[in-house]
Write an enzyme that holds these catalytic residues in place. Structure first.
Site, PDB file in Angstrom:
ATOM      1  N   CYS A 163       2.602   3.115  10.044  1.00  0.00           N
ATOM      2  CA  CYS A 163       2.911   4.404   9.408  1.00  0.00           C
ATOM      3  C   CYS A 163       3.652   5.311  10.401  1.00  0.00           C
ATOM      4  O   CYS A 163       3.167   5.579  11.500  1.00  0.00           O
ATOM      5  CB  CYS A 163       1.636   5.077   8.918  1.00  0.00           C
ATOM      6  SG  CYS A 163       1.999   6.650   8.131  1.00  0.00           S
TER       7      CYS A 163
ATOM      8  N   GLY B 238      10.345  -4.580   2.638  1.00  0.00           N
ATOM      9  CA  GLY B 238      11.479  -3.681   2.872  1.00  0.00           C
ATOM     10  C   GLY B 238      12.685  -4.068   2.060  1.00  0.00           C
ATOM     11  O   GLY B 238      13.260  -5.142   2.254  1.00  0.00           O
TER      12      GLY B 238
ATOM     13  N   GLN C  28      -6.552  -1.138   2.902  1.00  0.00           N
ATOM     14  CA  GLN C  28      -5.854  -0.876   4.162  1.00  0.00           C
ATOM     15  C   GLN C  28      -6.491   0.306   4.880  1.00  0.00           C
ATOM     16  O   GLN C  28      -6.752   1.345   4.259  1.00  0.00           O
ATOM     17  CB  GLN C  28      -4.376  -0.568   3.933  1.00  0.00           C
ATOM     18  CG  GLN C  28      -3.619  -0.554   5.270  1.00  0.00           C
ATOM     19  CD  GLN C  28      -2.213  -0.013   5.180  1.00  0.00           C
ATOM     20  OE1 GLN C  28      -2.011   1.110   4.750  1.00  0.00           O
ATOM     21  NE2 GLN C  28      -1.237  -0.798   5.596  1.00  0.00           N
TER      22      GLN C  28
ATOM     23  N   ARG D 295       8.633   0.721  -2.890  1.00  0.00           N
ATOM     24  CA  ARG D 295       9.281   1.765  -3.689  1.00  0.00           C
ATOM     25  C   ARG D 295       9.804   1.289  -5.032  1.00  0.00           C
ATOM     26  O   ARG D 295       9.754   2.031  -6.019  1.00  0.00           O
ATOM     27  CB  ARG D 295      10.418   2.404  -2.872  1.00  0.00           C
ATOM     28  CG  ARG D 295       9.903   3.279  -1.734  1.00  0.00           C
ATOM     29  CD  ARG D 295      10.985   3.581  -0.747  1.00  0.00           C
ATOM     30  NE  ARG D 295      11.480   2.362  -0.116  1.00  0.00           N
ATOM     31  CZ  ARG D 295      12.581   2.279   0.614  1.00  0.00           C
ATOM     32  NH1 ARG D 295      13.309   3.348   0.802  1.00  0.00           N
ATOM     33  NH2 ARG D 295      12.950   1.132   1.164  1.00  0.00           N
TER      34      ARG D 295
ATOM     35  N   PRO E 115       0.852  -1.194   0.000  1.00  0.00           N
ATOM     36  CA  PRO E 115       0.000   0.000   0.000  1.00  0.00           C
ATOM     37  C   PRO E 115       0.882   1.236   0.000  1.00  0.00           C
ATOM     38  O   PRO E 115       1.835   1.300   0.800  1.00  0.00           O
ATOM     39  CB  PRO E 115      -0.786  -0.117   1.314  1.00  0.00           C
ATOM     40  CG  PRO E 115       0.002  -1.035   2.183  1.00  0.00           C
ATOM     41  CD  PRO E 115       0.834  -1.916   1.288  1.00  0.00           C
ATOM     42  N   MET E 116       0.607   2.191  -0.879  1.00  0.00           N
ATOM     43  CA  MET E 116       1.414   3.424  -0.888  1.00  0.00           C
ATOM     44  C   MET E 116       0.539   4.638  -1.209  1.00  0.00           C
ATOM     45  O   MET E 116      -0.069   4.713  -2.281  1.00  0.00           O
ATOM     46  CB  MET E 116       2.562   3.313  -1.906  1.00  0.00           C
ATOM     47  CG  MET E 116       3.680   2.393  -1.455  1.00  0.00           C
ATOM     48  SD  MET E 116       5.062   2.384  -2.606  1.00  0.00           S
ATOM     49  CE  MET E 116       4.432   1.343  -3.918  1.00  0.00           C
TER      50      MET E 116
HETATM   51  C1  LIG Z   1       5.114   6.999  -1.194  1.00  0.00           C
HETATM   52  C2  LIG Z   1       4.901   5.950  -0.137  1.00  0.00           C
HETATM   53  C3  LIG Z   1       3.652   5.826   0.444  1.00  0.00           C
HETATM   54  C4  LIG Z   1       3.416   4.840   1.418  1.00  0.00           C
HETATM   55  N1  LIG Z   1       2.153   4.687   1.922  1.00  0.00           N
HETATM   56  C5  LIG Z   1       1.887   3.641   2.753  1.00  0.00           C
HETATM   57  C6  LIG Z   1       0.557   3.339   3.167  1.00  0.00           C
HETATM   58  O1  LIG Z   1      -0.418   3.998   2.792  1.00  0.00           O
HETATM   59  N2  LIG Z   1       0.385   2.288   4.010  1.00  0.00           N
HETATM   60  C7  LIG Z   1       1.434   1.504   4.436  1.00  0.00           C
HETATM   61  O2  LIG Z   1       1.223   0.546   5.176  1.00  0.00           O
HETATM   62  N3  LIG Z   1       2.685   1.765   4.052  1.00  0.00           N
HETATM   63  C8  LIG Z   1       2.930   2.788   3.209  1.00  0.00           C
HETATM   64  N4  LIG Z   1       4.189   2.983   2.758  1.00  0.00           N
HETATM   65  C9  LIG Z   1       5.255   2.028   3.143  1.00  0.00           C
HETATM   66  C10 LIG Z   1       5.351   0.877   2.129  1.00  0.00           C
HETATM   67  O3  LIG Z   1       4.153   0.147   2.070  1.00  0.00           O
HETATM   68  C11 LIG Z   1       6.492  -0.070   2.490  1.00  0.00           C
HETATM   69  O4  LIG Z   1       6.235  -0.594   3.767  1.00  0.00           O
HETATM   70  C12 LIG Z   1       7.851   0.620   2.526  1.00  0.00           C
HETATM   71  O5  LIG Z   1       8.023   1.473   1.407  1.00  0.00           O
HETATM   72  C13 LIG Z   1       9.005  -0.407   2.560  1.00  0.00           C
HETATM   73  O6  LIG Z   1       8.995  -1.246   1.442  1.00  0.00           O
HETATM   74  P1  LIG Z   1       9.975  -1.004   0.172  1.00  0.00           P
HETATM   75  O7  LIG Z   1      11.374  -1.059   0.683  1.00  0.00           O
HETATM   76  O8  LIG Z   1       9.639  -2.134  -0.765  1.00  0.00           O
HETATM   77  O9  LIG Z   1       9.641   0.348  -0.370  1.00  0.00           O
HETATM   78  C14 LIG Z   1       4.452   3.982   1.825  1.00  0.00           C
HETATM   79  C15 LIG Z   1       5.708   4.125   1.245  1.00  0.00           C
HETATM   80  C16 LIG Z   1       5.942   5.080   0.270  1.00  0.00           C
HETATM   81  C17 LIG Z   1       7.311   5.188  -0.356  1.00  0.00           C
END
Ligand SMILES: Cc1cc2nc3c(=O)[nH]c(=O)nc-3n(C[C@H](O)[C@H](O)[C@H](O)COP(=O)(O)O)c2cc1C
Length: 316
Positions: free
Chosen positions: A101, A200, A70, A223, A16-17
């Site tokens: 978060c 992550g 979510q 990301r 979720p992002m």
């Molecule tokens: C732009 C952005 C928005 C995000 N929004 C959420 C969100 O709405 N809910 C959530 O649980 N995590 C959110 N995250 C965290 C990601 O879901 C994820 O846990 C985190 O980026 C680590 O994973 P990665 O290394 O693959 O990026 C967000 C991350 C980014 C970069």
């Protein structure tokens, strides 16, 4: 992997992002091989108040399924009411609660990662929400600096009724600094029976296969998928065959961005500012991208962006 009674075919999930995983983006990632996609986090209080922006964020179509919505919030009562309302009105496959978060404005209300400091509340929250739903409830957490406490929270989450747990191996304080701690995921996997999803720093085939050595059931990609839904195809191909797909060319990436624009138009997600932001991501890291990035940043309409893309695709 099964999450409750939901069969998930595949091992790569889209994280979720906020401001990224809207309907067109999720659909695109799904088409490229994401086995489960999530909406960006939905404020449960805003959903209960029928806030129109929140409603749009939670909109999805059948083709995206399986899909998780979510939610976040601090009031157990409101989280429960919102989850029940979402289940009834939208019928997603599952609901996920954000317990990770780290954003200041989320944590100060007692939501997101601030819940990690209160295991009693987590227990009550998961128990109450999961009890009132027919669909599975899952959780996404960050870790605490104390490993024992993190493992204890993971156990509480399972015991209280969650049907899967996603772990982003960083503390809230860390933000995105340092490396995600995958070792803690290995330890949590050893003591839980529900699916454990590692999140992550999954960025390519190599990191994905390394991450699976923890014994986790699936990986969640955040990301590295931004501007690059192709990553799902790339990693799945490697997991299936042991071979690497050819790297994407700039032209292919521009075609992907055009396709994303088409989906945005089709499903009514035409916020120019947001699309220009995505243009920056889709064109990142390619030689010669600077010129197109700068031209797109000057565009005022979707048509102007499409025309700029056409011009550059022809020249490439
Ligand atoms: C732009 C952005 C928005 C995000 N929004 C959420 C969100 O709405 N809910 C959530 O649980 N995590 C959110 N995250 C965290 C990601 O879901 C994820 O846990 C985190 O980026 C680590 O994973 P990665 O290394 O693959 O990026 C967000 C991350 C980014 C970069």
């Amino acid at each position: 992997m099964h999450i409750g009674n939901i069969k998930i075919t595949g091992k790569l999930l889209l994280a979720p992002m906020c401001d990224v995983t809207n309907l067109p983006f999720r659909l695109f990632c799904k088409e490229q091989g994401a086995a489960l996609v999530y909406t960006e986090m939905i404020n449960c209080d805003a959903y209960l108040m029928e806030n129109s922006k929140t409603k749009k964020r939670s909109k999805f179509i059948e083709k995206e399924k399986p899909l998780g919505i979510q939610i976040f919030g601090s009031s157990i009562e409101n989280l429960k009411k919102a989850a029940v309302k979402i289940e009834k009105e939208l019928k997603p496959d599952l609901i996920d609660i954000n317990i990770g978060c780290p954003a200041y404005n989320v944590m100060k209300t007692g939501s997101g990662a601030s819940l990690l400091n209160n295991s009693e509340k987590i227990k009550e929250l998961i128990f109450n929400v999961s009890e009132s739903l027919k669909i599975p409830l899952t959780c996404k957490i960050r870790i605490l600096s104390d490993e024992k406490k993190t493992i204890s929270i993971a156990k509480i989450i399972q015991k209280s009724g969650a049907k899967a747990l996603t772990i982003h191996g960083r503390t809230a304080k860390q933000g995105y600094s340092g490396n995600a701690n995958w070792e803690i995921v290995r330890q949590i996997k050893k003591v839980l029976n529900i699916p454990v999803i590692l999140n992550g720093d999954i960025i390519d085939e190599y990191s994905a296969s390394k991450a699976f050595e923890t014994g986790c059931d699936a990986l969640m990609i955040g990301r590295a998928a931004i501007g690059n839904p192709f990553i799902f195809k790339q990693i799945n191909y490697f997991l299936d065959t042991g071979n690497n797909l050819e790297k994407m060319t700039f032209e292919q990436r521009l075609n992907d961005f055009s396709y994303y624009l088409k989906l945005c138009k089709k499903y009514g997600f035409v916020n120019i500012k947001a699309i220009k932001m995505q243009a920056q991501f889709f064109t990142k890291g390619f030689r010669g991208a600077r010129i197109i990035r700068s031209e797109i940043s000057k565009c005022k309409t979707m048509d102007e962006i499409s025309k700029t893309l056409e011009k550059f695709s022809k020249n490439n």
